[in-house]
Design an enzyme around this catalytic site. Sequence first.
Site, PDB file in Angstrom:
ATOM      1  N   ASP A  18       0.833  -1.207   0.000  1.00 13.61           N
ATOM      2  CA  ASP A  18       0.000   0.000   0.000  1.00 13.61           C
ATOM      3  C   ASP A  18       0.872   1.263   0.000  1.00 13.61           C
ATOM      4  OD1 ASP A  18      -2.293   1.494   0.035  1.00 13.61           O
ATOM      5  OD2 ASP A  18      -2.719   1.182   2.153  1.00 13.61           O
ATOM      6  N   ASN A  66     -10.863  -2.692  -5.991  1.00 14.57           N
ATOM      7  CA  ASN A  66     -10.077  -1.694  -6.728  1.00 14.57           C
ATOM      8  C   ASN A  66     -10.716  -1.254  -8.047  1.00 14.57           C
ATOM      9  OD1 ASN A  66      -6.819  -2.945  -5.634  1.00 14.57           O
ATOM     10  ND2 ASN A  66      -8.033  -1.256  -4.813  1.00 14.57           N
TER      11      ASN A  66
HETATM   12  C1  FPP Z   1      -2.032   0.270  -3.239  1.00 15.06           C
HETATM   13  O1  FPP Z   1      -1.536   1.571  -3.242  1.00 15.06           O
HETATM   14  C2  FPP Z   1      -1.543  -0.455  -4.355  1.00 15.06           C
HETATM   15  C3  FPP Z   1      -2.299  -1.026  -5.358  1.00 15.06           C
HETATM   16  C4  FPP Z   1      -3.754  -0.980  -5.427  1.00 15.06           C
HETATM   17  C5  FPP Z   1      -1.674  -1.693  -6.463  1.00 15.06           C
HETATM   18  C6  FPP Z   1      -0.542  -2.594  -6.116  1.00 15.06           C
HETATM   19  C7  FPP Z   1       0.286  -2.692  -7.298  1.00 15.06           C
HETATM   20  C8  FPP Z   1       1.622  -2.637  -7.346  1.00 15.06           C
HETATM   21  C9  FPP Z   1       2.544  -2.550  -6.204  1.00 15.06           C
HETATM   22  C10 FPP Z   1       2.284  -2.607  -8.616  1.00 15.06           C
HETATM   23  C11 FPP Z   1       2.365  -3.775  -9.409  1.00 15.06           C
HETATM   24  C12 FPP Z   1       2.442  -5.117  -8.852  1.00 15.06           C
HETATM   25  C13 FPP Z   1       2.786  -6.119  -9.639  1.00 15.06           C
HETATM   26  C14 FPP Z   1       2.726  -7.520  -9.196  1.00 15.06           C
HETATM   27  C15 FPP Z   1       3.256  -5.862 -10.998  1.00 15.06           C
HETATM   28  P1  FPP Z   1      -2.588   2.757  -3.283  1.00 15.06           P
HETATM   29  O2  FPP Z   1      -2.780   3.145  -4.692  1.00 15.06           O
HETATM   30  O3  FPP Z   1      -3.828   2.341  -2.575  1.00 15.06           O
HETATM   31  O4  FPP Z   1      -1.835   3.860  -2.501  1.00 15.06           O
HETATM   32  P2  FPP Z   1      -2.499   5.011  -1.633  1.00 15.06           P
HETATM   33  O5  FPP Z   1      -3.169   4.336  -0.467  1.00 15.06           O
HETATM   34  O6  FPP Z   1      -1.330   5.832  -1.231  1.00 15.06           O
HETATM   35  O7  FPP Z   1      -3.470   5.740  -2.521  1.00 15.06           O
END
Ligand code: FPP
Length: 240
Positions: A18, A66
């Site tokens: 996250d 998501n």
């Molecule tokens: C949460 O951060 C992250 C995600 C919803 C996506 C996770 C994806 C990756 C780490 C990249 C790719 C992974 C692979 C396996 C290629 P957020 O967007 O919720 O962050 P925030 O809480 O700061 O908004």
Amino acid sequence: MAKDLSQTGPHHVAIIMDGNGRWATQRGRPRLFGHHAGAKRVREIVEACPDLGVKYLTIFAFSTENWKRTQTEVAGLMSLFRRYIQREAHALFEEGVRVRFIGDRIKLDDKLVTLMDELELLTADNDKVHLTIALNYGGRDEVARATKRLAYEVAAGRLDPKDVNDETLARFLDTYVLPDPDLVIRTSGEARISNFLLWQSAYAEYEFIDTLWPDFSAHEFAGLIDNYSQRDRRFGAVNT
Ligand code: FPP
């Protein structure tokens, strides 16, 4: 003398990656910039696993919730997953990583599902590290899908309702070949499990850390593994 982490450390670590969005915003960049930076951290963490005694690593890449993000972000993430598989497949294979995907594939586009199937097949004989990527995954959704499959078995007369117990149900989960996670890590300062591995984490230890995922390093990972090895897990029993 160095501890033998294959004995005292977690065998299976699960990570809620996250903080990508906030990491990008802090830099005045679009959220997808953070996701790309986050994808780059995955390799370093996978590569760190063998030396830390971690045989299974499960990462939460996209949840069933998501889809509520903007169309631009969802499309950008899907394109990132496709490119990640294309770009990393060879290295994952060469490094002995066995890749599996969990989650419901029905809503994912055909091209992505084909790449996922191909990567699973390519790495099927690897055994150094088992990397499981949760994509369109939700713990409740997984239990509901498992229950549906179990109900079909009962309806077809292949399973007696009297034989249904927690072990029977677990056989229908996406994770049926994996051990339960020993340690669940969530980055970015949020202390929530957000529908991740609900069933499987019943006895897991948790670490909620402030670091945003794109800043998470193999060094910090090693520190968390070390913390875990100091813990006393009793699984509901008492120590004698
Ligand atoms: C949460 O951060 C992250 C995600 C919803 C996506 C996770 C994806 C990756 C780490 C990249 C790719 C992974 C692979 C396996 C290629 P957020 O967007 O919720 O962050 P925030 O809480 O700061 O908004």
